[in-house]
Scaffold this active site. Sequence first.
Site, PDB file in Angstrom:
ATOM      1  N   SER A 513       0.996  -1.436   0.094  1.00 39.47           N
ATOM      2  CA  SER A 513      -0.322  -0.198  -0.232  1.00 39.47           C
ATOM      3  C   SER A 513       0.838   1.226   0.604  1.00 39.47           C
ATOM      4  O   SER A 513       1.871   1.627  -1.069  1.00 39.47           O
ATOM      5  CB  SER A 513      -1.050  -0.289   1.198  1.00 39.47           C
ATOM      6  N   ASP A 600      -8.324  -4.982  -6.287  1.00 43.79           N
ATOM      7  CA  ASP A 600      -7.633  -3.996  -5.166  1.00 43.79           C
ATOM      8  C   ASP A 600      -8.981  -2.275  -5.589  1.00 43.79           C
ATOM      9  O   ASP A 600      -8.546  -1.729  -7.243  1.00 43.79           O
ATOM     10  CB  ASP A 600      -6.581  -3.943  -5.241  1.00 43.79           C
ATOM     11  N   HIS A 632      -7.183  -5.400  -1.588  1.00 42.13           N
ATOM     12  CA  HIS A 632      -5.636  -4.805  -1.843  1.00 42.13           C
ATOM     13  C   HIS A 632      -4.760  -5.886  -0.369  1.00 42.13           C
ATOM     14  O   HIS A 632      -5.649  -5.826   0.532  1.00 42.13           O
ATOM     15  CB  HIS A 632      -6.240  -3.461  -1.160  1.00 42.13           C
TER      16      HIS A 632
END
Length: 905
Positions: A513, A600, A632
């Site tokens: 991330s 995602d 994600h």
Amino acid sequence: MKRHLTMSSLLWSGLALALALPLAAAETKAPAAQAKKSQLPPLIDRDKFFGNPEIAAAQLSPDGKWIAFLKPYKETRNIWVKKVGEPYAKGHLITADPKRPIPAFFWSRDGKQILFVQDKDGDENFNVYAVDPAAPAAPGKDVPEARNLTAAKGARAMIYAVPKADPDTIYVGLNDRDAAWHDVYKVKISTGERTLLRKNTERIAGWMFDKQANLRLALRTTEKGDTEILRVDPEGFTKVYECSVFESAAPVNFHKDGKRVYLETNKGARDLTELVLFDPATGQEAKLESDPKGRVDFGSAIFSDLTDDLIATVYQDDRTRIYWKDKAWEADYKLIQKKLPGGEIGLASMTADEQLVMVTSYSDRDPGSRYLFDRRTKKLSLEYVSREDLPRQHMVAMQPIRYKSSDGLEIPAYLSLPKGVPAKSLPLVVVPHGGPWARDGWGFNSLAQFLANRGYAVLQPNFRGSTGYGKKFLNAGNKQWGDLMQDDITWGVKHLVAKGIVDPKRVGIMGGSYGGYATLAGVTFTPDLYAAAVSIVGPSNLLTLLETIPPYWEAGRIIFHERMGNPNTPEGKKQLERQSPLNSAAKIHTPLMVIQGANDPRVKKAESDQIVIALRDRGFPVEYLCAPDEGHGFARPVNNQAMFAAAETFLAKYLKARHQEGGKPDVMKRLPEITVDPKTVVLAKKADAASVSVPKPVAKPTAGTFTYAGTMAMGPRSMAISMVRTVKEEGGTWVVTDTAKLPGGEAVDTTTMAKDTLAPLKRQVKQGPVVIEMAFDGGKATGTMAMGGNAKPFSIDLGGGIYADGSGAEDALACLPLAEGYAVTFRNVDLQRQKVQLKQAKVLGQEELKVPAGTFKAWKVELTSAEGDPGTTTLWVDTASRKVLKTVATGPQMGGAVVTVELQN
């Protein structure tokens, strides 16, 4: 008893959890150790770090008779139930998802149901399910039937309250009407009956109920990014507290007096967040506590559900500190600490009378164990040991450290050093956390221990912008992505190199991330620092990242602009372009592995695709993994294990460290399935905006008043909608007005178009408190967007003429030279993102169509994004009159709903 954590939104920290999740792994023999490596502990199978634990997340039922827990079923974590006192092997299965692990569950207040949340392949569109653990298996199944309480398709449910006062009720938010905002529903758990309590037309980002299940407070983010706390009154809202975009305030829990509320805030001159008691009726605020050591923000509060008293406050410093307010609880806690010395003690679930408590014990070298503590007898009994086959004696310490960054700011971090070798000239893997508005804490970290076992030093820096260290430290990260935030990571490496701990030629970086962004930024902006890098769901282009954030983050959009950079200003756009690794990909000469989940919703697949393409096109080797059934971060055990197998081999190759060869057959079979050949990666084709011209109509709209009616369908639910369209010639222009009656109220959209070209000249939209006025002139769209009388101006560069926009869009499309195979691309204005968007209309053919207004021969026209965005509108246009007969539309902006309307007259 509940633990109430902060309500701050850590928007991109999801992968930190994914990296720590216990997922399945391989079982193989370690390769022969080299001379220096022979001093390291034995190579531990990665399955022991990341494989499914045999038992996890056990929770007591309110009556103390049952324990629910997670256990693998067909290699996937599902929910099981057993009686207290029985061995876990006697548990019976109550969910049986063979693919997607259950991420979270809890007992209903009355203990009759177990509720859990589930999404589809990582899309984060969570629904809430209920299952009766005492029910028999459904016909033809191994488990009882689980009921979907929220049944939202393409939308995300949020749980607001599970009230003690009404144990058969759960309060949830659903964004199926408006993808950006959640309406509040009361759901009866036993029947699934759902009642709308509050329609969210006021940009409310959060809701709070009191002890009697009354909706009392709401949180709103203003158009400036400020936070407002609103009192919910029968007639509307009253603002009772506010703070600026660079401050924070959030209600934690209602006081037992039913009037005041515990509030955490750093408003004004305060640097560290503190806990106060706030009266929404009078506005009076009384400080209760801030960190007694003056080091970190207020962390969380623990309350008794039995008495509603504040039991303890918690602070996350280098390690966790707890300050007890209740003498009986403090005595019990100290007794447990004495019996379980050396680790951190946590209070998990407990019975309704708070006499039987599930206790957790863990440390940096121990993933933990669960115990039952009887407060009456003071008996502490072991329930199970997490990852019992993980050799604790080979785990390493997580050391809190501090170092100075490039501008002298002190950066807190954690350092894990491998066992058995001197802390000298070690290979290093830097692991920046996600968020970035989050932080790493002390405790057992599977990834850090895994890497340390392979012989790496592991640095986990809490760079500026991390939460928990005060307002100044957080705000020091504003607009510093890739700049000072990256320096904080870089200077951590320099610190360890200067101390002789790390070999400067064997430094790697791996993160997910925001940590994935920091990985890409590291190899882009400091290309000589790293010898290997693994980016997991990391954004490569900050402009496209901001354009594609999920709709339900709309409340935080302006906060992103303030903290990251505003793409709608020339200076902000220039800054974000400079900070985007994609735009400096030519500087990369570090071996790179990119890992992505295809579904995602936070960091779109294109973010990884485009950096892979950029490196491939300049002939630079890059490795790419992309799982089609993940979002994600990887949740499926087989995908997660394949990812770590690939990353481990990759890092070992370039950092000259040891690694585990091979893995379990299913993992080794899955790895090539999610490995992508960079030669095959292509971005969805986008139309060249510069080459797009304005279509020329060949007909005129049909004047008159037309009535349309139909449905808005969301999963099993369907709601009636209607619209009246008025088309008239007025003052040398065409004026089209759509008046729609929707589930959210009436909306009026009026567009004025040039008589001959049908190009829009001006547009007005009114819906509830929102009023938008817009004019098209001189290559720009200018106007105001107002909510409740507060008008905000905007100006959008068009780059060319606009066509088929606003309420006149369908009539303008109907007047084009429609024919078999006809297709055209044109510009629209995306008001939400304040930019031009390209649309494509294509004639699919001719059909005979029957609608309430009659039977017609019609052109079937499909309208889609020319930029690859999701959503489709299909029109049927009468070939003779050019009237629009029917429309079917779907798209993410409608929360997955399908809207169908037909001409009635």
